[in-house]
Write a protein that holds these residues in place. Sequence first.
Motif, short mmCIF file in Angstrom:
data_model
loop_
_atom_site.label_atom_id
_atom_site.label_comp_id
_atom_site.label_asym_id
_atom_site.label_seq_id
_atom_site.Cartn_x
_atom_site.Cartn_y
_atom_site.Cartn_z
N ILE A 34 4.13 -8.15 4.58
CA ILE A 34 4.67 -7.82 3.40
C ILE A 34 3.37 -7.15 2.61
O ILE A 34 3.54 -5.73 1.95
N ASP A 35 2.19 -7.48 2.64
CA ASP A 35 1.23 -7.01 1.96
C ASP A 35 0.74 -5.81 2.53
O ASP A 35 0.18 -4.90 2.10
N ALA A 36 0.80 -5.47 3.93
CA ALA A 36 0.45 -4.33 4.56
C ALA A 36 1.45 -3.19 3.98
O ALA A 36 0.81 -1.81 4.08
N PHE A 37 2.50 -3.46 3.38
CA PHE A 37 3.13 -2.18 3.12
C PHE A 37 3.32 -2.34 1.26
O PHE A 37 4.40 -1.62 0.75
N LYS A 38 2.27 -2.72 0.79
CA LYS A 38 2.19 -2.76 -0.66
C LYS A 38 1.36 -1.98 -1.10
O LYS A 38 0.14 -1.92 -0.74
N GLU A 39 1.58 -1.31 -2.50
CA GLU A 39 0.60 -0.55 -2.81
C GLU A 39 -0.57 -1.46 -3.53
O GLU A 39 -0.04 -2.35 -4.37
N PRO A 40 -1.79 -1.49 -3.58
CA PRO A 40 -2.77 -2.27 -4.17
C PRO A 40 -2.57 -2.76 -5.61
O PRO A 40 -2.57 -3.91 -6.18
N LEU A 41 -2.48 -1.79 -6.49
CA LEU A 41 -2.32 -1.71 -7.95
C LEU A 41 -0.96 -2.39 -8.49
O LEU A 41 -0.96 -3.10 -9.38
N THR A 42 0.01 -1.59 -7.83
CA THR A 42 1.55 -1.97 -8.50
C THR A 42 2.21 -2.74 -7.54
O THR A 42 3.44 -3.22 -8.23
N SER A 43 1.74 -3.16 -6.38
CA SER A 43 2.53 -4.02 -5.63
C SER A 43 3.76 -3.24 -5.09
O SER A 43 4.59 -4.16 -4.59
N LYS A 44 4.25 -1.99 -5.24
CA LYS A 44 5.19 -1.38 -4.72
C LYS A 44 5.29 -0.94 -3.29
O LYS A 44 4.20 -0.99 -2.79
N PHE A 45 6.38 -0.95 -2.80
CA PHE A 45 6.52 -0.70 -1.31
C PHE A 45 5.98 0.72 -1.07
O PHE A 45 6.27 1.79 -1.90
#
Length: 550
Positions: A34-45
């Motif tokens: 899941i974290d691999a597909f997250k944008e660091p600042l916004t946590s968006k996919f």
Amino acid sequence: MNKRFKFDFWTIVTLTILGIFLLFLVYPLTTLFIDAFKEPLTSKFTLANFQKFFSKKYYYQALINSIVSATSVTLLSIIIGLPIAYLMTAYKIKGKRLLEVLIIISMLSPPFIGAYSWVLLCGRSGVITKFFKHNFNLNIPTIYGYVGILLVLTLKLYPFIYLYVSGALKKIDSSLIEAAESLGSKPSRKLAFVIIPLILPTLLAGALLVFMNAIADFGTPVLIGEGYNVMPTLIYSEFISEVGGQANFAAAMATVMVFLTSIMFLIQRYIINKKSYVMSSLRPIQIGELKGISNYLAHIFIYLVVILSIIPQLTVIYTSFLNTRGAMFLHEFSLKSYRTVFSRLGKSITNTYVYGFIAIIIIILIGMLTAYISTRRRSTLTTVIDTVTMFPYIIPGSVLGITLLLAFNKGYIILSGTATIMIMAFVIRRLPYTLRSSAAILYQISPSIEEASISLGCSPVKTFFKVTSKMMLPGVLSGAILSWITVINELSASVILYTSNTRTMSVTIYTEVVRASYGTAAALSTILTVTTIISLLIFFKLTGSKNISI
């Protein structure tokens, strides 16, 4: 309700074990993906992390380097391990028993000790390097880079091929070989077209293990890689050294690693299922005797490889008793390094044994119970557990360390920086050794013995603890000792998870080498090597065997 799903003691055990694997393996892996597909600042996919990896040569070159080096190490291990196994099995080799023990010791010692030892010998200021420079004015190639990684990992990992192939050769019926000989087949043709096809599934299993170990190794490339980046070192540097949103990028790289190792595992399983043979060794291969030049060449080849394999252990033991000045060894014996180790670094020794002991207790308990429910009380849940327990084979240690840190660094369960997360990493990574040995011996115990106990009034639970577990104990302990040896030598996951209060000997050796404190590193390596040898002797004593089967 089906009787197998009756809510009893074993159902509770099944659900508990499933819960442990879900919490400490499946949940961390899910968090990683899941974290691999997250944008660091916004946590968006987002796919940005993967786009970054595959668009910049600096990053994807590390993946190519990992595949190339692991493949090369695997091929070299086969080239070395296969003929040694054949020669040692089919012919009389002088000192065979001692050679086997030395091969096993070289395999069970951590590869980063091998890398460190070769730095002492063939580094820029190494003994061999300076010898050729001073005496012949020759600048020989140093140990650093791609070639050094191949040397260290091949000498460390070829024993896996040796052990797998030796076991398979002992199961070949000699009548097949005699039939080939009667048809005029030459020794080389007999080996290529009869023996190798018969042992191919086993050879592929050993090759997969070598590949997985080579591609997942962290200590060797970080010590001698020098610019030759591979995935474990790149993941470590991105996850540990950088700040900000790099954890998500490291998770993406770790996901790529898991995907790659999973593909390799599935390919190997597919080939094995297609090429497997059932062999009944009614007449094992008869040990012959080489004569003339063939005999000399065989002995020279085997002795040379074994000597090169054991050099790291001999080097660290010798240098640990030398006096030091900074990063230099003086030509005088001293216990200075050991005094420094016990006065300044004693906690890492204590942590190694304490964490290892706790991990082994947990491994034995979970291993025995998991083996029992998987073989005696089969159900959908036990099948799921049996499948999940295979995951540690395909997850590199550094990736497992990152998954645990991402999963337990926040939220309801915070374990980062504690001894618990170190111990659980050891348990998850090294459980398969004990689990496999427990299941193997359980298959040899007739269920009728348990049925007799139950018919005499003993409950199934009491029968397990009073009868079955005692009969399982020899196999369980032999696997547990192998788990113990690999636990105390663990570096890849530990170097991600440790703190100043929880570091182990392996981590301390790594940090001391990085600081160029070679004397203390040698002393700690010697303690670790001696512990490994003593554990190996205990294994031989308990099993009554001089061989290790994997």
